[in-house]
Design an enzyme around this catalytic site. Structure first.
Site, short mmCIF file in Angstrom:
data_model
loop_
_atom_site.label_atom_id
_atom_site.label_comp_id
_atom_site.label_asym_id
_atom_site.label_seq_id
_atom_site.Cartn_x
_atom_site.Cartn_y
_atom_site.Cartn_z
N SER A 70 1.48 -9.93 -1.24
CA SER A 70 1.11 -8.52 -1.00
C SER A 70 1.46 -7.99 0.37
O SER A 70 1.73 -6.80 0.52
CB SER A 70 -0.40 -8.33 -1.26
N LYS B 189 0.81 -1.23 0.00
CA LYS B 189 0.00 0.00 0.00
C LYS B 189 0.84 1.27 0.00
O LYS B 189 0.43 2.30 -0.53
CB LYS B 189 -0.95 0.00 1.19
N GLU C 147 -9.64 7.52 4.13
CA GLU C 147 -10.57 6.70 4.90
C GLU C 147 -9.98 5.30 4.95
O GLU C 147 -9.20 4.91 4.06
CB GLU C 147 -11.96 6.72 4.29
C1 LIG Z 1 -5.10 -3.95 1.68
C2 LIG Z 1 -4.48 -5.24 1.35
C3 LIG Z 1 -4.93 -6.04 0.27
C4 LIG Z 1 -6.14 -5.70 -0.55
O1 LIG Z 1 -6.08 -4.48 -1.23
P1 LIG Z 1 -5.87 -4.43 -2.80
O2 LIG Z 1 -6.12 -3.00 -3.15
O3 LIG Z 1 -6.83 -5.37 -3.43
O4 LIG Z 1 -4.47 -4.81 -3.06
C5 LIG Z 1 -4.26 -7.20 -0.03
N1 LIG Z 1 -3.20 -7.60 0.72
C6 LIG Z 1 -2.74 -6.88 1.75
C7 LIG Z 1 -1.57 -7.38 2.52
C8 LIG Z 1 -3.36 -5.68 2.11
O5 LIG Z 1 -2.91 -4.98 3.15
#
Ligand SMILES: *Cc1c(COP(=O)(O)O)cnc(C)c1O
Length: 393
Positions: A377, A89, A111
């Site tokens: 992610s 993020k 938000e």
């Molecule tokens: C917020 C988050 C997501 C989901 O958000 P996307 O915008 O779909 O990427 C996925 N994995 C992690 C670790 C997150 O913090």
């Protein structure tokens, strides 16, 4: 067919900017400036430098040996979990704060639902010394105490949204109200590839660094800069958009998107937007979202707070409808099991969001010479309490 945004802000049938008239000047200012500002050499230099020395990029592309042996295919993990703050993020919040500065903004609003985007926003505001206000549903404030503490520690003000279900959509309404009241000095940082045009495209471009790196890293490791499959979990869709970005129009690459089925697609407690969603408008864009027959947005559910979103970004709605991407949805239980498997087979404790993506290995078939890239992610530290409860650790 083209899978990037068109000049009107659409991905096929989806996207656009469905906003109250009072918000038009703010969104229009962004639309007119985002491409030129982000193309300036000075912007690129500062963005790249911060990604390198502050976020820790490039993140490794790791060949997962044991997993590859077990599943008889070549599996690579793009390690976004190693980014500062523990997930992808921050790539986007760094980009947006630099843009906000160049637009002369003195105040940032955001938000957040689970608090992850709030933390990533509070982090870059602290980095730049800019005032930060994060709207969060009252109920989410209670459920996500550690992230609330992080935001406060980083100097942000967390404002509770007390209306409606006291969750994400109520926080979004509050943030929009704030922006209408402060059109000149405030920038609204949206955390995924959602919202009115130009947000989905802007966020996708900031996250595109993920596939930009993947290309040269794969070329080094495998002698070709594209894999056969890219796989990512989809909440709003930003980490997925980042991994797909440079492969969107490359038909050699299969795109797989993994959504959260929660307690099961037909259970009424799910976040599987592609399976359950209908066309509608959420957060200022036309996309697929879960709604009742009379058009009320359905409260989503997933054990992973980051996938707990009733829609998907318009890019993903288009990838789904055009069948460019294959969408699958994975129930809580399988995702949790994958959290444990990845921990014990590769020594990587993933976020529960991320764990969903790996369940694609049980659903899809991959050949022995094929290259599969997963977007890792985020890391699982934030989810440890959920893992503890679930596995009785
Ligand atoms: C917020 C988050 C997501 C989901 O958000 P996307 O915008 O779909 O990427 C996925 N994995 C992690 C670790 C997150 O913090």
């Amino acid at each position: 067919m083209n899978f990037n945004v068109d000049e009107k802000g659409y991905y096929g049938d989806f996207g656009g900017a469905f906003i109250p008239e009072m918000l038009y000047p703010n969104v229009e200012e962004l639309r007119q400036n985002y491409l030129s500002i982000t193309a300036e050499p000075d912007f690129k230099k500062e963005f790249d430098e911060l990604l390198k020395v502050y976020v820790g990029r490039p993140t490794p592309l790791y060949f997962a040996k044991r997993l590859s042996e077990k599943y008889k295919t070549k599996i690579y993990l793009k390690r976004e979990d190693l980014c500062h703050t523990g997930a992808h993020k921050v790539n986007n919040t760094i980009g947006q704060i630099l843009l906000a500065q160049r637009l002369g903004k003195k105040r940032i609003i955001a938000e957040t639902g689970a608090g992850q985007h709030g933390v990533a926003t509070a982090t870059v505001c602290a980095l730049m010394g800019i005032e930060c206000i994060v709207y969060m549903g009252e109920l989410d404030i209670q459920r996500q105490a550690p992230n609330v503490a992080r935001m406060k520690m980083l100097g942000a003000e967390v404002r509770p949204a007390q209306s409606g279900s006291k969750t994400l959509k109520d926080a979004t309404n509050e943030a929009i109200r704030d922006w209408i009241n402060n059109p000149v000095d405030t920038h609204y940082i949206i955390g995924s590839v959602v919202g009115p045009h130009p947000y989905p495209d802007m966020v996708a471009r900031f996250q595109a660094v993920i596939s930009e790196e993947t290309k040269w890293q794969l070329a080094e490791a495998e002698g070709r800069d594209y894999p056969d499959h890219v796989i990512a979990c989809v909440g709003g869709g930003s980490n997925a958009a980042g991994l797909y970005y440079h492969y969107l129009n490359d038909k050699r690459v299969n795109i797989i998107a993994v959504e959260a089925a929660g307690k099961g697609i037909d259970s009424g407690e799910s976040a599987a937007t592609s399976a359950l969603g209908k066309e509608g408008i959420i957060h200022g864009s036309k996309t697929l979202l879960m709604q009742t027959p009379d058009g009320q947005i359905t409260e989503p559910y997933s054990i992973s707070a980051g996938l707990d979103y009733p829609g998907v970004g318009p890019m993903h709605a288009h990838l789904f409808r055009s069948q460019r991407a294959k969408f699958i949805s994975i129930p809580d239980q399988e995702a949790m099991d994958w959290g444990l498997t990845l921990s014990q087979m590769e020594g990587i404790i993933p976020a529960i969001e991320t764990a969903h993506a790996f369940a694609a290995l049980d659903v899809c078939k991959f050949g022995p010479e094929e290259i599969v890239v997963f977007n890792c992610s985020g890391r699982g530290d934030k989810d440890l309490d959920t893992y503890i409860d679930y596995f009785k650790l």
